[in-house]
Design an enzyme around this catalytic site. Structure first.
Site, PDB file in Angstrom:
ATOM      1  N   GLY A  13       5.787   2.489  27.938  1.00 38.80           N
ATOM      2  CA  GLY A  13       6.739   1.713  27.132  1.00 38.80           C
ATOM      3  C   GLY A  13       6.801   2.134  25.672  1.00 38.80           C
ATOM      4  CB  ILE A  85      -0.342  -8.996  28.347  1.00 42.39           C
ATOM      5  CG1 ILE A  85      -1.232 -10.045  27.646  1.00 42.39           C
ATOM      6  CG2 ILE A  85      -1.119  -7.718  28.619  1.00 42.39           C
ATOM      7  CD1 ILE A  85      -2.352 -10.584  28.531  1.00 42.39           C
ATOM      8  CE1 TYR A 147       4.419 -10.621  23.955  1.00 42.59           C
ATOM      9  CE2 TYR A 147       6.212 -11.493  22.639  1.00 42.59           C
ATOM     10  CZ  TYR A 147       5.535 -10.423  23.171  1.00 42.59           C
ATOM     11  OH  TYR A 147       5.975  -9.146  22.912  1.00 42.59           O
ATOM     12  CE  LYS A 151       3.481  -9.140  20.598  1.00 42.48           C
ATOM     13  NZ  LYS A 151       2.999  -7.775  20.356  1.00 42.48           N
TER      14      LYS A 151
HETATM   15  N1  CAA Z   1      16.647 -22.356  26.330  1.00 48.28           N
HETATM   16  C1  CAA Z   1      16.823 -23.582  26.850  1.00 48.28           C
HETATM   17  N2  CAA Z   1      16.548 -23.888  28.118  1.00 48.28           N
HETATM   18  C2  CAA Z   1      16.098 -22.901  28.891  1.00 48.28           C
HETATM   19  C3  CAA Z   1      15.900 -21.601  28.419  1.00 48.28           C
HETATM   20  C4  CAA Z   1      16.203 -21.354  27.080  1.00 48.28           C
HETATM   21  N3  CAA Z   1      16.044 -20.131  26.532  1.00 48.28           N
HETATM   22  N4  CAA Z   1      15.427 -20.840  29.414  1.00 48.28           N
HETATM   23  C5  CAA Z   1      15.327 -21.658  30.501  1.00 48.28           C
HETATM   24  N5  CAA Z   1      15.757 -22.883  30.169  1.00 48.28           N
HETATM   25  C6  CAA Z   1      15.820 -24.056  31.046  1.00 48.28           C
HETATM   26  C7  CAA Z   1      16.578 -23.769  32.315  1.00 48.28           C
HETATM   27  O1  CAA Z   1      17.954 -23.899  32.091  1.00 48.28           O
HETATM   28  C8  CAA Z   1      16.013 -24.817  33.234  1.00 48.28           C
HETATM   29  O2  CAA Z   1      16.597 -26.057  32.919  1.00 48.28           O
HETATM   30  P1  CAA Z   1      16.834 -27.153  34.073  1.00 48.28           P
HETATM   31  O3  CAA Z   1      15.464 -27.428  34.672  1.00 48.28           O
HETATM   32  O4  CAA Z   1      17.399 -28.298  33.312  1.00 48.28           O
HETATM   33  O5  CAA Z   1      17.766 -26.498  35.034  1.00 48.28           O
HETATM   34  C9  CAA Z   1      14.569 -24.928  32.799  1.00 48.28           C
HETATM   35  O6  CAA Z   1      14.510 -24.391  31.478  1.00 48.28           O
HETATM   36  C10 CAA Z   1      13.624 -24.147  33.672  1.00 48.28           C
HETATM   37  O7  CAA Z   1      14.059 -22.786  33.675  1.00 48.28           O
HETATM   38  P2  CAA Z   1      13.620 -21.778  34.773  1.00 48.28           P
HETATM   39  O8  CAA Z   1      14.189 -22.160  36.111  1.00 48.28           O
HETATM   40  O9  CAA Z   1      13.890 -20.370  34.301  1.00 48.28           O
HETATM   41  O10 CAA Z   1      12.074 -22.096  34.846  1.00 48.28           O
HETATM   42  P3  CAA Z   1      10.912 -21.216  35.300  1.00 48.28           P
HETATM   43  O11 CAA Z   1       9.720 -22.054  35.230  1.00 48.28           O
HETATM   44  O12 CAA Z   1      11.248 -20.519  36.570  1.00 48.28           O
HETATM   45  O13 CAA Z   1      10.845 -20.055  34.186  1.00 48.28           O
HETATM   46  C11 CAA Z   1      10.555 -19.088  32.059  1.00 48.28           C
HETATM   47  C12 CAA Z   1      10.758 -20.388  32.829  1.00 48.28           C
HETATM   48  C13 CAA Z   1       9.254 -18.442  32.480  1.00 48.28           C
HETATM   49  C14 CAA Z   1      10.503 -19.432  30.587  1.00 48.28           C
HETATM   50  C15 CAA Z   1      11.729 -18.126  32.347  1.00 48.28           C
HETATM   51  O14 CAA Z   1      12.953 -18.762  32.015  1.00 48.28           O
HETATM   52  C16 CAA Z   1      11.605 -16.849  31.555  1.00 48.28           C
HETATM   53  O15 CAA Z   1      10.896 -15.932  31.948  1.00 48.28           O
HETATM   54  N6  CAA Z   1      12.315 -16.756  30.434  1.00 48.28           N
HETATM   55  C17 CAA Z   1      12.275 -15.549  29.585  1.00 48.28           C
HETATM   56  C18 CAA Z   1      11.314 -15.704  28.469  1.00 48.28           C
HETATM   57  C19 CAA Z   1      11.422 -14.501  27.594  1.00 48.28           C
HETATM   58  O16 CAA Z   1      12.427 -14.252  26.936  1.00 48.28           O
HETATM   59  N7  CAA Z   1      10.377 -13.700  27.528  1.00 48.28           N
HETATM   60  C20 CAA Z   1      10.411 -12.492  26.735  1.00 48.28           C
HETATM   61  C21 CAA Z   1       9.636 -11.426  27.452  1.00 48.28           C
HETATM   62  S1  CAA Z   1       9.866  -9.844  26.695  1.00 48.28           S
HETATM   63  C22 CAA Z   1       8.958  -9.939  25.312  1.00 48.28           C
HETATM   64  O17 CAA Z   1       8.267 -10.879  25.032  1.00 48.28           O
HETATM   65  C23 CAA Z   1       9.030  -8.741  24.398  1.00 48.28           C
HETATM   66  C24 CAA Z   1       9.417  -9.137  23.036  1.00 48.28           C
HETATM   67  O18 CAA Z   1       8.565  -9.120  22.150  1.00 48.28           O
HETATM   68  C25 CAA Z   1      10.836  -9.477  22.742  1.00 48.28           C
END
Ligand code: CAA
Length: 240
Positions: A13, A85, A147, A151
Site C-alpha cells: 500500500g 490497521i 482509528y 490518528k
Molecule cells: N453516517 C451516518 N450513518 C451511518 C454512516 C455514516 N457515515 N455509516 C453507516 N451509517 C448508518 C447506516 O445507515 C445504518 O443506519 P440504520 O441502522 O439506521 O440503517 C447504521 O449506521 C449501521 O450501518 P451498517 O449497516 O453499515 O453497520 P455495520 O455495523 O454493518 O457497519 C461500519 C458499520 C463498520 C461503520 C461500516 O459502515 C463501515 O465500515 N463504514 C466505513 C468506515 C470507514 O470509512 N472506514 C475507513 C477505512 S479506510 C481508512 O481508515 C484509511 C484512512 O485513513 C482514510
C-alpha cells in the site's frame, strides 16, 4: 550511500510507494512489515529493498529491529511511521480488543519507533520523522472511534515531539491522507465507499504515490524549516 530510512508497514500500500520513492531519491531504505511474509518477499524481490519483520506495537521488537537496520545499512536518519490497521465497528459493536489493538499499533507504534531512534538522532544532530495520520483523525469517521482517536493522537504526538527536536536538527511532521486506493480502503463496504468518494472534490480516490510525494518533500535535507506541520493530501475532502 545515501541517508538511511525505515518505513513501517513498508511492503504494501502507501508504505510500499513511500519505500520505492525514497529509494529513487537516493535513500538506503529498510521496509518494516508486521505479518505477510510472502508479500514482503515479493516486494523485496521486485524492488531490491530489504524487508524486516517486527511488530511495531512491541517496544523491544522496535529497538531490536532498528538496531538490526543500523547494523546493516548505517545509523537511521529517517523514520516514516506508516504502519496502521483498522478494526472498524460502531461503538455498539466495538469490543475492547478492537479498540486496544488499533491504539497499540497505530499510535503506540509511533512512540515505539520514534523512541528507538531518538537518542541516536539527538547525538548525530539530524533526523526526519514523518507520521502518517489520517483525514479521519482530523474530522472523525462513523465506525472508527479507535482509528480516529489513534490518528488524532498521532497529530498531537507530532506537534509535541517536533518541539523537542526543533533545536537539534530533527524535524517531526505528519501527513494526513484522505481515502487512497489501497487494500485498507477497498475493505470499506462498497455502498459506503461510493458515498465517501462522492464527497471528494477531486472526484476520485488518491494514489499511494501521491502520499509518497509528500513524504519525499518532508524528509528532504533542505526541509529543515518544516516541522510540527500536518500536510493534508485528501483531494480536498477536508480542508483543515
Ligand atoms: N453516517 C451516518 N450513518 C451511518 C454512516 C455514516 N457515515 N455509516 C453507516 N451509517 C448508518 C447506516 O445507515 C445504518 O443506519 P440504520 O441502522 O439506521 O440503517 C447504521 O449506521 C449501521 O450501518 P451498517 O449497516 O453499515 O453497520 P455495520 O455495523 O454493518 O457497519 C461500519 C458499520 C463498520 C461503520 C461500516 O459502515 C463501515 O465500515 N463504514 C466505513 C468506515 C470507514 O470509512 N472506514 C475507513 C477505512 S479506510 C481508512 O481508515 C484509511 C484512512 O485513513 C482514510
Amino acid at each position: 550511500m545515501g541517508r538511511v530510512a525505515i518505513v513501517t508497514g513498508g511492503t504494501r500500500g502507501i508504505g510500499a510507494a513511500i519505500c520505492t520513492r525514497l529509494k529513487e531519491d537516493g535513500f538506503a531504505v529498510a521496509a518494516n512489515y508486521g505479518g505477510d511474509e510472502a508479500k514482503a518477499a515479493e516486494f523485496t524481490k521486485e524492488t531490491g529493498i530489504p524487508s524486516y519483520k517486527w511488530d511495531v506495537s512491541d517496544f523491544d521488537a522496535c529497538v531490536a529491529g532498528c538496531k538490526q537496520v543500523a547494523a546493516d545499512l548505517g545509523p537511521v536518519d529517517v523514520v516514516v511511521n506508516n504502519a496502521g490497521i483498522t478494526r472498524d465497528a460502531t461503538m455498539r459493536k466495538m469490543d475492547h480488543d478492537g479498540w486496544q489493538k488499533v491504539l497499540d499499533v497505530n499510535l503506540g507504534g509511533c512512540f515505539n519507533m520514534s523512541k528507538a531512534v531518538w537518542n541516536t538522532m539527538l547525538e548525530r544532530g539530524y533526523g526526519r520523522i514523518v507520521n502518517i495520520g489520517s483525514i479521519n483523525g482530523q474530522a472523525g469517521q462513523y465506525g472508527q472511534v479507535n482509528y480516529a482517536a489513534a490518528k488524532s493522537g498521532i497529530h498531537g504526538f507530532t506537534k509535541a515531539l517536533a518541539q523537542e527536536g526543533a533545536s537539534k536538527g530533527i524535524t517531526v511532521n505528519a501527513i494526513a491522507p484522505g481515502y487512497i486506493d489501497t487494500d485498507m480502503v477497498a475493505a470499506v463496504p462498497a455502498n459506503v465507499l461510493e458515498k465517501i468518494v462522492a464527497r471528494i472534490p477531486v472526484g476520485r480516490l488518491g494514489h499511494a504515490e501521491e502520499i509518497a510525494r509528500g513524504v519525499a518533500f518532508l524528509v528532504a535535507e533542505d526541509a529543515g524549516f518544516v516541522t510540527g506541520s500536518t500536510l493534508s493530501i485528501n483531494g480536498g475532502q477536508h480542508m483543515y
